[in-house]
Design a protein around this motif. Sequence first.
Motif, PDB file in Angstrom:
ATOM      1  N   GLU A  13       0.966  -1.173   0.137  1.00 53.94           N
ATOM      2  CA  GLU A  13       0.084   0.024  -0.062  1.00 53.94           C
ATOM      3  C   GLU A  13       1.011   1.287  -0.034  1.00 53.94           C
ATOM      4  O   GLU A  13       0.671   2.232  -0.628  1.00 53.94           O
ATOM      5  CB  GLU A  13      -0.904   0.043   1.008  1.00 53.94           C
ATOM      6  N   TRP A  14       1.925   1.282   0.838  1.00 54.34           N
ATOM      7  CA  TRP A  14       3.056   2.420   0.688  1.00 54.34           C
ATOM      8  C   TRP A  14       3.410   2.685  -0.440  1.00 54.34           C
ATOM      9  O   TRP A  14       3.634   3.772  -0.924  1.00 54.34           O
ATOM     10  CB  TRP A  14       3.769   2.178   1.840  1.00 54.34           C
ATOM     11  N   ALA A  15       3.988   1.397  -1.169  1.00 54.63           N
ATOM     12  CA  ALA A  15       4.527   1.849  -2.452  1.00 54.63           C
ATOM     13  C   ALA A  15       3.570   2.379  -3.303  1.00 54.63           C
ATOM     14  O   ALA A  15       3.900   3.167  -4.294  1.00 54.63           O
ATOM     15  CB  ALA A  15       4.850   0.194  -3.097  1.00 54.63           C
ATOM     16  N   LYS A  16       2.305   1.970  -3.347  1.00 49.34           N
ATOM     17  CA  LYS A  16       1.272   2.724  -4.318  1.00 49.34           C
ATOM     18  C   LYS A  16       1.274   3.978  -3.887  1.00 49.34           C
ATOM     19  O   LYS A  16       0.993   5.094  -4.743  1.00 49.34           O
ATOM     20  CB  LYS A  16      -0.070   1.958  -4.015  1.00 49.34           C
ATOM     21  N   LEU A  17       0.925   4.347  -2.388  1.00 52.38           N
ATOM     22  CA  LEU A  17       0.973   5.707  -2.225  1.00 52.38           C
ATOM     23  C   LEU A  17       2.221   6.590  -2.738  1.00 52.38           C
ATOM     24  O   LEU A  17       2.031   7.746  -3.065  1.00 52.38           O
ATOM     25  CB  LEU A  17       0.747   5.980  -0.826  1.00 52.38           C
ATOM     26  N   LEU A  18       3.337   6.152  -2.791  1.00 49.48           N
ATOM     27  CA  LEU A  18       4.653   6.869  -3.029  1.00 49.48           C
ATOM     28  C   LEU A  18       5.037   6.414  -4.533  1.00 49.48           C
ATOM     29  O   LEU A  18       5.814   7.331  -5.040  1.00 49.48           O
ATOM     30  CB  LEU A  18       5.713   6.240  -2.190  1.00 49.48           C
TER      31      LEU A  18
END
Length: 76
Positions: free
Chosen positions: A67-72
């Motif tokens: 999820e963090w990878a998507k946000l970033l």
Amino acid sequence: MALTVETLREDVAGLLGEDPEDIPLEENLVDYGLDSIRLMTLVGRWREAHGIEIEFADLAGRPALEEWAKLLGLPR
């Protein structure tokens, strides 16, 4: 060094005292011991080292590496 999913994983694992390979991409990191203080540490580290402008609340609301990878906007 560029911010990558593996960098995220390594940073989280380092704070939790775990091996990076033991931190799954899709699991809730709170279940692995990530608390708000450690998350604030990560946000500060990534802002300073990589110029990332992400809010603590955004990451806290979705506490999984994928999820963090998507946000970033990081490739998986």
